[in-house]
Design a protein around this motif. Structure first.
Motif, PDB file in Angstrom:
ATOM      1  N   ILE A  76       1.111  -0.800  -0.135  1.00 26.14           N
ATOM      2  CA  ILE A  76      -0.335  -0.291  -0.370  1.00 26.14           C
ATOM      3  C   ILE A  76       1.433   1.381   0.336  1.00 26.14           C
ATOM      4  O   ILE A  76       2.029   0.971   0.749  1.00 26.14           O
ATOM      5  CB  ILE A  76      -1.274   0.344   1.244  1.00 26.14           C
ATOM      6  CG1 ILE A  76      -2.027  -1.708   1.310  1.00 26.14           C
ATOM      7  CG2 ILE A  76      -1.861   0.808   1.246  1.00 26.14           C
ATOM      8  CD1 ILE A  76      -2.425  -1.650   2.175  1.00 26.14           C
ATOM      9  N   TYR A  77       0.577   2.192  -0.852  1.00 22.56           N
ATOM     10  CA  TYR A  77       1.444   3.527  -0.950  1.00 22.56           C
ATOM     11  C   TYR A  77       0.792   4.521  -1.649  1.00 22.56           C
ATOM     12  O   TYR A  77      -0.403   4.658  -1.957  1.00 22.56           O
ATOM     13  CB  TYR A  77       2.677   3.249  -2.401  1.00 22.56           C
ATOM     14  CG  TYR A  77       1.579   2.895  -3.518  1.00 22.56           C
ATOM     15  CD1 TYR A  77       1.073   4.368  -4.246  1.00 22.56           C
ATOM     16  CD2 TYR A  77       1.328   1.700  -4.268  1.00 22.56           C
ATOM     17  CE1 TYR A  77       1.666   3.995  -5.233  1.00 22.56           C
ATOM     18  CE2 TYR A  77       0.921   1.478  -5.508  1.00 22.56           C
ATOM     19  CZ  TYR A  77       0.153   2.117  -5.855  1.00 22.56           C
ATOM     20  OH  TYR A  77      -0.696   2.441  -7.496  1.00 22.56           O
ATOM     21  N   THR A  78       1.991   5.469  -1.253  1.00 23.78           N
ATOM     22  CA  THR A  78       1.208   7.298  -1.418  1.00 23.78           C
ATOM     23  C   THR A  78       2.287   7.330  -1.817  1.00 23.78           C
ATOM     24  O   THR A  78       3.635   7.300  -2.224  1.00 23.78           O
ATOM     25  CB  THR A  78       0.794   7.707  -0.564  1.00 23.78           C
ATOM     26  OG1 THR A  78      -0.658   8.908  -0.496  1.00 23.78           O
ATOM     27  CG2 THR A  78       2.013   8.021   0.540  1.00 23.78           C
ATOM     28  N   GLY A  79       1.905   9.159  -2.798  1.00 18.86           N
ATOM     29  CA  GLY A  79       3.302   9.451  -3.159  1.00 18.86           C
ATOM     30  C   GLY A  79       2.876  10.843  -3.399  1.00 18.86           C
ATOM     31  O   GLY A  79       1.593  11.334  -3.420  1.00 18.86           O
ATOM     32  N   VAL A  80       3.695  11.728  -4.279  1.00 20.80           N
ATOM     33  CA  VAL A  80       3.673  13.222  -5.349  1.00 20.80           C
ATOM     34  C   VAL A  80       3.750  12.879  -6.371  1.00 20.80           C
ATOM     35  O   VAL A  80       5.514  12.396  -6.704  1.00 20.80           O
ATOM     36  CB  VAL A  80       4.051  13.853  -3.925  1.00 20.80           C
ATOM     37  CG1 VAL A  80       5.290  13.793  -4.278  1.00 20.80           C
ATOM     38  CG2 VAL A  80       3.136  15.623  -4.188  1.00 20.80           C
ATOM     39  N   GLY A  81       3.851  13.534  -7.140  1.00 21.67           N
ATOM     40  CA  GLY A  81       4.187  13.718  -8.558  1.00 21.67           C
ATOM     41  C   GLY A  81       3.480  14.815  -9.736  1.00 21.67           C
ATOM     42  O   GLY A  81       3.145  15.078  -9.431  1.00 21.67           O
ATOM     43  N   PRO A  82       4.258  16.353 -10.730  1.00 20.33           N
ATOM     44  CA  PRO A  82       3.828  16.340 -11.828  1.00 20.33           C
ATOM     45  C   PRO A  82       3.179  15.748 -12.377  1.00 20.33           C
ATOM     46  O   PRO A  82       3.081  14.682 -12.758  1.00 20.33           O
ATOM     47  CB  PRO A  82       5.047  17.236 -11.925  1.00 20.33           C
ATOM     48  CG  PRO A  82       5.808  15.879 -11.777  1.00 20.33           C
ATOM     49  CD  PRO A  82       6.580  15.155 -10.742  1.00 20.33           C
ATOM     50  N   THR A  83       2.291  16.287 -13.290  1.00 19.33           N
ATOM     51  CA  THR A  83       1.377  15.772 -14.749  1.00 19.33           C
ATOM     52  C   THR A  83       0.955  16.607 -15.286  1.00 19.33           C
ATOM     53  O   THR A  83       1.218  17.762 -15.316  1.00 19.33           O
ATOM     54  CB  THR A  83       0.769  15.320 -13.758  1.00 19.33           C
ATOM     55  OG1 THR A  83      -0.753  13.974 -15.182  1.00 19.33           O
ATOM     56  CG2 THR A  83      -0.564  16.099 -13.381  1.00 19.33           C
ATOM     57  N   ILE A  84       1.386  16.696 -16.322  1.00 20.99           N
ATOM     58  CA  ILE A  84       1.164  17.447 -17.950  1.00 20.99           C
ATOM     59  C   ILE A  84       0.743  16.394 -18.714  1.00 20.99           C
ATOM     60  O   ILE A  84       0.396  15.097 -18.762  1.00 20.99           O
ATOM     61  CB  ILE A  84       2.749  17.550 -18.733  1.00 20.99           C
ATOM     62  CG1 ILE A  84       3.375  18.164 -17.588  1.00 20.99           C
ATOM     63  CG2 ILE A  84       2.391  18.649 -20.062  1.00 20.99           C
ATOM     64  CD1 ILE A  84       5.062  18.481 -18.472  1.00 20.99           C
ATOM     65  N   ASN A  85      -0.925  17.697 -19.305  1.00 20.78           N
ATOM     66  CA  ASN A  85      -1.691  17.404 -20.458  1.00 20.78           C
ATOM     67  C   ASN A  85      -1.145  18.105 -21.196  1.00 20.78           C
ATOM     68  O   ASN A  85      -1.642  19.318 -21.261  1.00 20.78           O
ATOM     69  CB  ASN A  85      -3.161  17.347 -20.277  1.00 20.78           C
ATOM     70  CG  ASN A  85      -3.467  16.614 -19.195  1.00 20.78           C
ATOM     71  OD1 ASN A  85      -2.796  14.935 -19.247  1.00 20.78           O
ATOM     72  ND2 ASN A  85      -4.054  16.148 -18.289  1.00 20.78           N
ATOM     73  N   LEU A  86      -0.445  17.264 -22.613  1.00 25.88           N
ATOM     74  CA  LEU A  86      -0.530  18.773 -23.293  1.00 25.88           C
ATOM     75  C   LEU A  86      -1.977  17.553 -24.936  1.00 25.88           C
ATOM     76  O   LEU A  86      -1.512  16.999 -25.232  1.00 25.88           O
ATOM     77  CB  LEU A  86       0.930  17.949 -24.439  1.00 25.88           C
ATOM     78  CG  LEU A  86       1.781  18.518 -23.269  1.00 25.88           C
ATOM     79  CD1 LEU A  86       3.134  17.208 -24.055  1.00 25.88           C
ATOM     80  CD2 LEU A  86       1.952  19.348 -23.089  1.00 25.88           C
ATOM     81  N   GLY A  87      -1.595  18.713 -25.977  1.00 24.84           N
ATOM     82  CA  GLY A  87      -2.707  18.621 -27.575  1.00 24.84           C
ATOM     83  C   GLY A  87      -3.919  18.839 -27.355  1.00 24.84           C
ATOM     84  O   GLY A  87      -4.486  18.547 -28.448  1.00 24.84           O
TER      85      GLY A  87
END
Length: 145
Positions: A76-87
């Motif tokens: 079981i995990y959790t985290g964080v990070g960037p996201t990008i949507n293009l187009g």
């Protein structure tokens, strides 16, 4: 020139390659140097936004359940990070931060199945709250030493 094919890892560690379906849907890759830490990324298509989706997360496994004499474990995990949507035609690219929460079920000669839900805080072009949800599978390979 590849001299030999990569070997399956004995544990769900090393380099994981697979795919995920949901929102988004696409290629899933991960690097897990040990059981607690994973760097996971996905590139694929966001059907709700009709855009190319990319994200990269740092994940911390905070609980592992492994019944005695079983070849299956559940992390079981959790985290964080960037996201990008293009187009999206005529619109600015979208950028935000994800906070995934999920679980990964690993089998011997590791294949893992993962399910995650990720609230997304959209920062660009507008401040909005979104959500991602993905179900996927990865095969784990050990890097050459």
């Amino acid at each position: 020139l590849i001299r030999e094919l990569p070997k399956f890892s004995d544990e769900p560690e090393g380099i994981g390659v697979g795919f995920g379906v949901g929102e988004p849907m696409g290629l899933a890759v991960a690097y897990r140097p040990n059981k607690a830490h994973t760097f996971a990324a996905m590139t694929g298509w966001s059907f709700s936004d009709s855009t190319l989706h990319l994200h990269a997360d740092y994940l911390l496994t905070f609980a592992t359940i492994k019944p005695r004499q079983s070849a299956i474990s559940l992390g079981i995990y959790t985290g964080v990070g960037p996201t990008i949507n293009l187009g999206r035609s005529g619109e600015q690219a979208g950028f935000g931060a994800r906070v995934p929460i999920g679980m990964s079920m690993a089998f011997e000669k590791p294949i893992d199945i993962f399910a995650e839900f990720a609230p997304v805080i959209g920062l660009i072009p507008d401040l909005k709250l979104y959500a991602n949800g993905t179900l996927g599978v990865r095969a784990w390979f050990r890097p050459k030493r």
